[in-house]
Design an enzyme around this catalytic site. Structure first.
Site, PDB file in Angstrom:
ATOM      1  N   THR A   1     -34.151 -15.073   9.129  1.00 46.72           N
ATOM      2  CA  THR A   1     -35.314 -14.201   9.305  1.00 46.72           C
ATOM      3  C   THR A   1     -35.226 -13.535  10.681  1.00 46.72           C
ATOM      4  O   THR A   1     -34.608 -14.077  11.603  1.00 46.72           O
ATOM      5  CB  THR A   1     -36.621 -14.988   9.158  1.00 46.72           C
TER       6      THR A   1
ATOM      7  N   LEU B   1     -33.334 -18.773  18.028  1.00 47.25           N
ATOM      8  CA  LEU B   1     -32.100 -19.569  18.077  1.00 47.25           C
ATOM      9  C   LEU B   1     -31.134 -19.083  19.158  1.00 47.25           C
ATOM     10  O   LEU B   1     -30.635 -19.904  19.953  1.00 47.25           O
ATOM     11  CB  LEU B   1     -31.424 -19.589  16.703  1.00 47.25           C
TER      12      LEU B   1
ATOM     13  N   THR C   1     -37.003 -12.711  13.655  1.00 45.96           N
ATOM     14  CA  THR C   1     -37.296 -13.296  14.971  1.00 45.96           C
ATOM     15  C   THR C   1     -36.461 -14.543  15.227  1.00 45.96           C
ATOM     16  O   THR C   1     -35.970 -14.759  16.342  1.00 45.96           O
ATOM     17  CB  THR C   1     -38.795 -13.633  15.088  1.00 45.96           C
ATOM     18  N   CYS C   2     -36.293 -15.351  14.207  1.00 47.07           N
ATOM     19  CA  CYS C   2     -35.511 -16.595  14.357  1.00 47.07           C
ATOM     20  C   CYS C   2     -34.047 -16.281  14.673  1.00 47.07           C
ATOM     21  O   CYS C   2     -33.410 -16.980  15.477  1.00 47.07           O
ATOM     22  CB  CYS C   2     -35.594 -17.411  13.069  1.00 47.07           C
ATOM     23  N   THR C   3     -33.524 -15.245  14.042  1.00 52.57           N
ATOM     24  CA  THR C   3     -32.106 -14.891  14.190  1.00 52.57           C
ATOM     25  C   THR C   3     -31.824 -14.088  15.455  1.00 52.57           C
ATOM     26  O   THR C   3     -30.790 -14.282  16.103  1.00 52.57           O
ATOM     27  CB  THR C   3     -31.643 -14.092  12.957  1.00 52.57           C
TER      28      THR C   3
END
Length: 228
Positions: A112, A120, A114-116
């Site tokens: 997704t 992270l 923001t996570c990518t």
């Protein structure tokens, strides 16, 4: 004439007898109906008394409260691939944190935006600084299966800086009380985890930055560095 009078008297007596029989039967019916009503009343009262109890017991138990600073992390089994061609492995939260200082952060979903793009990668970039401050391990957890987590790791070129852990069945997420229901979203994410970052020492939460839903305001690697 005497015979006629006697006949009239006998007829009157017979009519009176019939009337008494009818009255007696009617009284018996009323008495029986009264007894049935009296016996039914305690039963109805008992049902009424028990109704609130049954209604209360049918109410669903409340969801677990979100974990807080000072709480011990609940134990759960998480899975991961250490290398692209390696075997599937598992680790429990207890094994991961026992006697160690661990930074654990969660994302709503692998791949997704923001996570990518931010969450992270930020921890990958700051993993060395976190270890320099005494952190023994940095791990990312998501309600995705281990194969998705492995593919995500490979796509970002993540090495051993961050351990990517699958909470595929949401076992840890539910136990921590941090579920995020995204069932109403068109992308079909279902129930995931709220975004957070925490520091645990020997399994006890010392720092907790828990976001509202999937927001990304205070759970970055920089935020954790400031808290150490």
């Amino acid at each position: 004439m005497a015979t006629s009078a006697l006949a009239t008297l006998s007829a009157t007596a017979a009519a009176a007898g019939v009337k008494r029989v009818l009255l007696s039967r009617h009284s018996s019916s009323l008495s029986f109906a009264s007894r049935r009503l009296a016996s039914a009343l305690p039963l109805r009262a008992g049902l009424l008394r028990n109704a609130p109890t049954r209604a209360a017991s049918a109410t669903a138990s409340p969801a677990a409260a979100a974990i807080a600073v000072g709480d011990r992390l609940p134990d759960a089994t998480l899975s991961y691939f250490e290398s692209p061609d390696g075997e599937l492995q598992t680790v429990t939260v207890r094994e991961l944190t026992a006697g160690k200082k661990v930074v654990l952060f969660a994302v709503p979903g692998a791949f997704t935006p923001t996570c990518t793009q931010k969450h992270l990668p930020g921890f990958v970039a700051k993993a060395g600084e976190l270890r320099a401050k005494g952190v023994d391990a940095v791990a990312c957890v998501s309600v995705n299966d281990a194969f998705v987590m492995r593919a995500w790791k490979e796509s970002l070129g993540v090495g051993d800086e961050v351990l990517l852990l699958s909470d595929g069945n949401g076992e840890l997420t539910r136990a921590m009380g941090v579920e995020l229901d995204l069932s109403d979203k068109p992308v079909g994410l279902g129930v995931r985890s709220r975004r957070y970052a925490l520091l645990a020492e020997d399994g006890v939460v010392k720092v907790l930055n828990l976001e509202e839903g999937g927001s990304f305001t205070n759970s970055s690697a920089e935020d954790m560095l400031k808290a150490l």
